[in-house]
Motif scaffolding. Structure first.
Motif, short mmCIF file in Angstrom:
data_model
loop_
_atom_site.label_atom_id
_atom_site.label_comp_id
_atom_site.label_asym_id
_atom_site.label_seq_id
_atom_site.Cartn_x
_atom_site.Cartn_y
_atom_site.Cartn_z
N PRO A 1 -2.18 -0.71 -13.94
CA PRO A 1 -1.71 -2.12 -14.41
C PRO A 1 -1.73 -1.47 -16.44
O PRO A 1 -1.97 -0.92 -16.47
CB PRO A 1 -2.42 -3.41 -14.13
CG PRO A 1 -3.57 -2.43 -14.34
CD PRO A 1 -3.56 -1.30 -13.34
N HIS A 2 -0.55 -2.13 -17.03
CA HIS A 2 -0.35 -2.27 -18.46
C HIS A 2 -0.72 -3.50 -18.66
O HIS A 2 0.93 -4.30 -19.62
CB HIS A 2 1.38 -1.71 -18.81
CG HIS A 2 1.20 -0.38 -17.20
ND1 HIS A 2 0.94 0.48 -18.26
CD2 HIS A 2 1.95 -0.22 -16.18
CE1 HIS A 2 1.21 1.84 -17.11
NE2 HIS A 2 2.08 0.95 -15.90
N PRO B 1 6.03 4.45 -19.31
CA PRO B 1 5.33 3.95 -17.68
C PRO B 1 6.78 3.21 -17.30
O PRO B 1 7.57 2.70 -18.15
CB PRO B 1 4.23 3.06 -18.56
CG PRO B 1 3.74 3.64 -19.91
CD PRO B 1 4.87 3.93 -20.47
N TYR B 2 7.14 3.98 -16.22
CA TYR B 2 8.23 3.40 -15.62
C TYR B 2 7.63 3.07 -14.32
O TYR B 2 6.99 3.84 -13.26
CB TYR B 2 9.41 4.57 -15.26
CG TYR B 2 10.42 3.90 -14.15
CD1 TYR B 2 11.34 3.79 -14.49
CD2 TYR B 2 10.07 4.41 -12.96
CE1 TYR B 2 12.57 3.35 -14.39
CE2 TYR B 2 11.09 3.35 -12.59
CZ TYR B 2 12.91 3.22 -13.10
OH TYR B 2 14.16 2.92 -12.06
N GLU B 3 7.65 1.36 -13.84
CA GLU B 3 6.63 1.45 -12.65
C GLU B 3 8.44 0.91 -11.28
O GLU B 3 9.23 -0.16 -11.96
CB GLU B 3 6.22 -0.47 -12.58
CG GLU B 3 4.67 0.72 -12.93
CD GLU B 3 3.92 1.14 -12.81
OE1 GLU B 3 3.84 1.20 -11.70
OE2 GLU B 3 2.67 1.54 -13.13
N GLU B 4 8.06 1.23 -10.70
CA GLU B 4 8.99 0.50 -9.10
C GLU B 4 8.61 -0.07 -8.57
O GLU B 4 7.64 0.17 -7.97
CB GLU B 4 9.84 1.95 -8.23
CG GLU B 4 10.63 2.10 -7.80
CD GLU B 4 11.26 2.49 -7.06
OE1 GLU B 4 10.49 3.35 -6.07
OE2 GLU B 4 12.01 3.67 -7.62
N ALA C 1 0.85 -1.04 -0.19
CA ALA C 1 -0.09 -0.25 0.25
C ALA C 1 0.79 1.34 -0.37
O ALA C 1 0.46 2.19 -0.66
CB ALA C 1 -0.58 0.06 1.28
N ALA C 2 2.12 0.88 0.64
CA ALA C 2 2.67 2.35 0.02
C ALA C 2 3.39 3.14 -1.01
O ALA C 2 3.93 3.87 -1.00
CB ALA C 2 4.12 2.10 1.85
N PHE C 3 3.06 1.27 -1.65
CA PHE C 3 3.87 2.24 -3.48
C PHE C 3 2.69 2.42 -4.19
O PHE C 3 2.16 1.24 -5.39
CB PHE C 3 4.32 0.67 -3.91
CG PHE C 3 6.50 1.07 -2.90
CD1 PHE C 3 6.62 1.88 -3.04
CD2 PHE C 3 5.33 0.28 -1.95
CE1 PHE C 3 7.81 1.52 -2.63
CE2 PHE C 3 7.17 0.03 -1.01
CZ PHE C 3 8.12 0.79 -1.85
N PRO C 4 1.38 3.07 -4.22
CA PRO C 4 0.75 3.56 -5.07
C PRO C 4 0.66 3.69 -6.11
O PRO C 4 -0.48 3.52 -7.58
CB PRO C 4 -0.13 5.24 -4.24
CG PRO C 4 1.47 5.86 -3.92
CD PRO C 4 2.00 5.08 -3.36
N ALA D 1 0.89 -6.93 -10.02
CA ALA D 1 -0.22 -5.65 -10.46
C ALA D 1 0.15 -5.49 -11.50
O ALA D 1 -0.53 -4.79 -12.66
CB ALA D 1 0.21 -5.01 -9.16
N VAL D 2 1.10 -4.98 -11.77
CA VAL D 2 1.80 -4.30 -12.64
C VAL D 2 1.24 -5.46 -14.11
O VAL D 2 1.24 -4.84 -14.89
CB VAL D 2 3.91 -4.27 -12.69
CG1 VAL D 2 3.99 -3.45 -14.00
CG2 VAL D 2 3.30 -3.20 -11.39
N LEU D 3 2.16 -6.65 -14.26
CA LEU D 3 1.90 -7.07 -15.24
C LEU D 3 0.09 -7.63 -15.61
O LEU D 3 -0.07 -7.10 -17.22
CB LEU D 3 2.54 -8.65 -15.02
CG LEU D 3 3.96 -8.64 -15.61
CD1 LEU D 3 4.78 -10.51 -14.84
CD2 LEU D 3 4.90 -8.39 -16.43
N ALA D 4 -0.89 -7.44 -14.55
CA ALA D 4 -2.20 -7.44 -15.29
C ALA D 4 -2.44 -8.62 -15.58
O ALA D 4 -3.47 -8.10 -16.61
CB ALA D 4 -2.86 -5.98 -15.31
#
Length: 285
Positions: A23-24, A109-112, A15-18, A131-134
């Protein structure tokens, strides 16, 4: 002995990484930065979307066929963008900061992905990648949790933790060792061991007096398995150091070697790595 963060804390850590909320699913040209990120992408069956990886991403072996955009902490924006990604997934700590700033301002898009050397941290990482990969998760997160729970149970059953000295390397006859707050300390504790050196943070060369005071029962070292280092010669050099020879580990010749990414990557194999280290320490199972 420091207690590991409960797996349930992964929800709070995530949750600390909003930024991970978007997703992409359309991304088909992904660059993976960080060995554990790449491992999670493969474990989740999404490797066909990868077009490049960083130098630390050498597992699974098939990843080595991908173009290498450089070491994750010494990236160049030009190198990453040269493979025309439509998504960059990078573990927290990638750099340098100016390169990350350029990548974030490029329009790609850059996802950390959060890093974390604890059961909760690695679970948060797994959930974040998913979550990022959806994409549907083929049981990776559940399997990881089961492995972590098994390792935690094995560690909890240890009555007298072994003192473990993690030796990153030998430099001029001195041991470059792990102190507190490192991934090495975290995996040692997850395996039911005790870090033998806690007087400093990070990694430092030890004096002979510090080695003797640490009194390790076991010495733990990494092995990349690439044949660059003569492991037998390094082991002989280590055990031949007078200070090491005077310790319980030196007298018993107890040196454990494990693959570096497996041991310290905090990816999908972390629970298994902790269990393997536990068995190497205590001979269980």
């Amino acid at each position: 002995m420091r207690r590991a963060v409960p797996v349930a804390a992964a929800v709070l850590a995530l949750a600390a990484f909003p930024a991970l909320a978007d997703p992409h699913p359309e991304a088909r040209r992904i660059v993976a930065i960080g060995g554990s990120v790449t491992e999670f992408i493969y474990a989740m069956g999404q490797q066909d979307r990868l077009v490049a990886r960083d130098t630390t991403s050498y597992m699974p072996p098939e990843a080595m066929a991908l173009p290498d955009v450089g070491y994750m902490r010494q990236l160049s924006a030009e190198g990453v963008l040269s493979v025309r990604p439509d998504l960059i997934i990078a573990e927290e700590g990638a750099g340098p900061p100016e390169t990350v700033a350029l990548l974030k301002s490029s329009g790609i898009p850059y996802e950390e992905i959060p890093s974390g050397a604890s059961p909760g941290g690695v679970m948060a990482k797994a959930e974040a990648v998913a979550a990022v990969l959806a994409a549907p998760d083929p049981g990776v997160v559940a399997a990881l949790k089961a492995d972590l729970d098994a390792a935690a149970a094995a560690a909890a059953a240890v009555d007298e933790p072994m003192r473990v000295l993690f030796a990153l390397s030998l430099q001029g006859g001195r041991v470059l060792a792990s102190g507190s707050g490192t991934e090495a300390e975290a995996i040692i504790e997850m395996a039911g061991g005790q870090n033998a050196v806690t007087s400093f943070q990070g990694y430092k060369p030890l004096t002979d007096e510090a080695v003797i005071a640490a009194a390790p029962d076991v010495i733990l070292m990494m092995d990349r398995g690439d044949g660059v280092i003569d492991l037998d010669a390094q082991r002989a050099e280590l055990l031949g150091l007078p200070a090491i020879a005077s310790t319980p580990a030196g007298k018993a010749g107890r040196v454990i070697r494990m693959n570096g990414l497996y041991l310290l990557g905090f990816g999908p194999r972390t629970g298994k790595a902790a269990l393997d280290l536990h068995r190497a320490l205590y001979g269980d199972g």
